[in-house]
Write an enzyme that holds these catalytic residues in place. Structure first.
Site, mmCIF file in Angstrom:
data_model
loop_
_atom_site.group_PDB
_atom_site.id
_atom_site.type_symbol
_atom_site.label_atom_id
_atom_site.label_comp_id
_atom_site.label_asym_id
_atom_site.label_seq_id
_atom_site.Cartn_x
_atom_site.Cartn_y
_atom_site.Cartn_z
ATOM 1 N N HIS A 124 0.221 1.582 -4.334
ATOM 2 C CA HIS A 124 -0.449 2.441 -5.013
ATOM 3 C C HIS A 124 -1.981 2.516 -4.569
ATOM 4 C CE1 HIS A 124 -1.810 3.167 -9.103
ATOM 5 N NE2 HIS A 124 -0.495 4.163 -9.132
ATOM 6 N N ASP A 172 8.219 3.526 -9.598
ATOM 7 C CA ASP A 172 9.650 3.468 -8.647
ATOM 8 C C ASP A 172 10.655 3.046 -7.889
ATOM 9 O OD1 ASP A 172 8.582 6.039 -9.602
ATOM 10 O OD2 ASP A 172 7.762 6.611 -8.225
HETATM 11 N N1 CMC Z 1 4.527 2.088 2.980
HETATM 12 C C1 CMC Z 1 3.900 1.949 4.591
HETATM 13 N N2 CMC Z 1 2.566 2.338 4.366
HETATM 14 C C2 CMC Z 1 1.773 2.282 3.703
HETATM 15 C C3 CMC Z 1 2.168 2.524 1.903
HETATM 16 C C4 CMC Z 1 4.091 1.919 1.544
HETATM 17 N N3 CMC Z 1 4.266 3.022 0.904
HETATM 18 N N4 CMC Z 1 1.825 2.294 1.113
HETATM 19 C C5 CMC Z 1 0.799 2.851 2.158
HETATM 20 N N5 CMC Z 1 0.748 2.889 3.015
HETATM 21 C C6 CMC Z 1 -0.887 2.058 4.291
HETATM 22 C C7 CMC Z 1 -0.688 3.621 4.066
HETATM 23 O O1 CMC Z 1 0.201 3.555 6.096
HETATM 24 C C8 CMC Z 1 -2.243 3.547 5.179
HETATM 25 O O2 CMC Z 1 -2.204 2.822 6.667
HETATM 26 P P1 CMC Z 1 -3.369 2.780 7.235
HETATM 27 O O3 CMC Z 1 -4.207 2.627 7.042
HETATM 28 O O4 CMC Z 1 -2.734 2.012 8.688
HETATM 29 O O5 CMC Z 1 -3.312 4.401 8.212
HETATM 30 C C9 CMC Z 1 -2.475 2.726 4.028
HETATM 31 O O6 CMC Z 1 -1.359 1.538 3.763
HETATM 32 C C10 CMC Z 1 -3.247 2.992 3.224
HETATM 33 O O7 CMC Z 1 -2.316 4.454 2.367
HETATM 34 P P2 CMC Z 1 -2.209 5.424 1.950
HETATM 35 O O8 CMC Z 1 -1.060 6.405 1.553
HETATM 36 O O9 CMC Z 1 -3.906 6.265 2.352
HETATM 37 O O10 CMC Z 1 -2.931 4.976 0.392
HETATM 38 P P3 CMC Z 1 -3.440 6.307 -1.057
HETATM 39 O O11 CMC Z 1 -3.314 5.430 -1.960
HETATM 40 O O12 CMC Z 1 -3.379 6.952 -0.281
HETATM 41 O O13 CMC Z 1 -1.612 6.891 -1.624
HETATM 42 C C11 CMC Z 1 0.395 6.285 -2.344
HETATM 43 C C12 CMC Z 1 -1.416 5.549 -2.254
HETATM 44 C C13 CMC Z 1 0.869 5.763 -3.814
HETATM 45 C C14 CMC Z 1 0.218 7.554 -1.981
HETATM 46 C C15 CMC Z 1 1.195 5.316 -0.983
HETATM 47 O O14 CMC Z 1 0.948 4.542 -1.290
HETATM 48 C C16 CMC Z 1 2.743 6.087 -0.454
HETATM 49 O O15 CMC Z 1 2.154 6.776 -0.189
HETATM 50 N N6 CMC Z 1 3.408 4.864 -1.427
HETATM 51 C C17 CMC Z 1 5.148 5.415 -1.045
HETATM 52 C C18 CMC Z 1 5.016 6.540 -2.215
HETATM 53 C C19 CMC Z 1 5.788 6.032 -3.446
HETATM 54 O O16 CMC Z 1 5.615 4.767 -3.525
HETATM 55 N N7 CMC Z 1 4.985 6.591 -4.560
HETATM 56 C C20 CMC Z 1 4.834 6.303 -5.620
HETATM 57 C C21 CMC Z 1 3.666 6.028 -6.079
HETATM 58 S S1 CMC Z 1 3.277 5.267 -7.636
HETATM 59 C C22 CMC Z 1 4.018 6.385 -9.350
HETATM 60 C C23 CMC Z 1 3.719 7.104 -9.411
HETATM 61 O O17 CMC Z 1 2.417 7.493 -9.046
HETATM 62 O O18 CMC Z 1 4.406 8.514 -8.755
#
Ligand code: CMC
Length: 377
Positions: free
Chosen positions: A259, A313
């Site tokens: 998140h 989720d």
């Molecule tokens: N699985 C594996 N690695 C992850 C995950 C994950 N679920 N989430 C973050 N990371 C890693 C990502 O690969 C990155 O690594 P690196 O720095 O080596 O490139 C690091 O953590 C930072 O991640 P980010 O995607 O840049 O973080 P963000 O704040 O931009 O994104 C997020 C947040 C929710 C989009 C992301 O955690 C994600 O894609 N999660 C999976 C999808 C998900 O479950 N979404 C629902 C979110 S909660 C409800 C909602 O808002 O709808």
């Protein structure tokens, strides 16, 4: 005078886009509040209609206000016939979130200042959302649309209109609590979308149709649908570690984890997990729940120190599946609830509006030469 260009913050992470009193998150401690009320208390003691009023008005309703609001919602649940006809013409294999977007646009064309001129667009949109989702879910299977039952609340009506049978008490309670949990969450992508679209003085139907588009993506609301597919793709709890290793090796995301704001377990995930347990105790467990627990433990071991924990989720899909809800209806359920937050933020935006018009950091070129079409590359 300084000409320093502000540096780019990808995803506007941590950049305030508005002042808001609607909800609050402490991502380190895992705290979520709606208008100052802790989510754990609201999940246990309140209900979706009351929480919707709270988000919209800033205070809990009196008994009289809540009764009036419930009656107002009941009066707006039935869809105009023209909207039902429009939904019946959409491709049956299209995504229900796309149908919801179309439904909001059609509702606005039928209702805004016209056929439904009873005045309150907000009540109209909130009340009609479950009706739009349930109607499309039935029409695409060639089934009749079921009229709402004024004796049922939002959660009960949705299950009734979707399945055509009156929901049991536990089912109604579980869905109502899930709606409470999803109703607002500060400046997430769909809420920001709602505020941006609202800031141009577009009508609230358009605001909500746009927010639905943002919620649909798998990084936001669409994750709940993907979580179930992910869990169904893992054979057993014993297969979790190998699956996770492969996923991380291929730089894949584990859906339902991570998140932007929470760096600990999302409090909504904890509550939904409790609900799942309650539901399974009463109606029988499912093998997917055991896979989910094993995946949570494995991700914690591998990614916990990077602040990647289950989000809202992760457990919602498991719960909705147990309620007999089709997988592609999971994200529309999120919308049925979050529409309350979108409209609370829209209200706030309109009370002190300035159109969103951010800057950019130009990385293109200047002085390009125009050439005639037959002399190009
Ligand atoms: N699985 C594996 N690695 C992850 C995950 C994950 N679920 N989430 C973050 N990371 C890693 C990502 O690969 C990155 O690594 P690196 O720095 O080596 O490139 C690091 O953590 C930072 O991640 P980010 O995607 O840049 O973080 P963000 O704040 O931009 O994104 C997020 C947040 C929710 C989009 C992301 O955690 C994600 O894609 N999660 C999976 C999808 C998900 O479950 N979404 C629902 C979110 S909660 C409800 C909602 O808002 O709808």
């Amino acid at each position: 005078m300084s000409t320093q260009v502000p540096s780019l913050v990808p995803g506007l992470a941590g950049i305030p886009a508005a002042e808001s009193a609607v909800s609050f998150i402490d991502g380190q401690q895992g705290i979520l509040e709606y208008r100052g009320h802790r989510i754990e208390v609201l999940a246990q003691r309140s209900n979706f209609e009351e929480v919707t009023w709270l988000l919209l008005h800033g205070e809990l309703p009196t008994a009289e206000e809540l009764t009036g609001f419930r009656a107002e919602l009941a009066s707006y649940r039935e869809l105009p016939q023209g909207v039902v006809e429009m939904l019946s013409k959409l491709p049956a294999d299209g995504h229900p979130m796309a149908a919801l977007q179309a439904g909001y646009a059609a509702l606005g064309m039928h209702c805004e200042g016209k056929l439904c001129a009873r005045g309150d667009d907000i009540a109209q949109i909130i009340a009609a959302t479950p009706s739009l989702v349930a109607a499309f879910a039935r029409l695409r299977r060639g089934e009749e649309v079921i009229a709402p039952d004024s004796a049922l609340d939002t959660a009960g009506n949705f299950l009734w209109m979707l399945r055509g049978e009156k929901p049991g008490e536990i089912e109604q309670h579980v869905l109502d609590t899930a709606l409470v949990l999803h109703a607002d969450h500060t400046m997430n992508a769909s809420t920001f979308t709602a505020r941006v679209v609202g800031s141009s003085e577009a009508d609230p139907y358009t605001v909500c149709a746009s927010a639905v588009g943002s919620l649909k993506g798998p990084l936001h609301g669409g994750a709940n649908e993907r979580v179930l597919a992910q869990l169904e793709g893992i054979d057993s709890p014993a297969a979790v570690k190998v699956w996770l290793d492969t996923q991380l090796h291929e730089k894949g995301k584990v859906m339902g984890f991570g998140h932007r704001v929470y760096k600990t377990k999302d409090p909504r995930a904890t509550i939904l997990q409790g609900l799942a347990r309650e539901l399974f105790e009463k109606t029988g467990t499912t093998p997917i729940y055991d896979v989910a627990l094993a995946l949570e433990a494995a991700v914690l071991e591998r990614l916990g120190e990077r602040g990647i924990y289950p989000n809202v989720d992760f457990f919602s899909g498991i719960v909705y599946q147990k309620l007999g809800i089709p997988t592609d209806i999971f994200t529309p359920i999120f919308a049925m609830s979050r529409v309350a937050g979108w409209l609370a933020h829209w209200h706030e935006q309109m009370a002190d509006n300035r159109i969103f018009r951010p800057g950019q950091i130009f990385i293109g070129s200047h002085g390009a030469q125009y050439s005639e079409i037959d002399s190009r590359g």
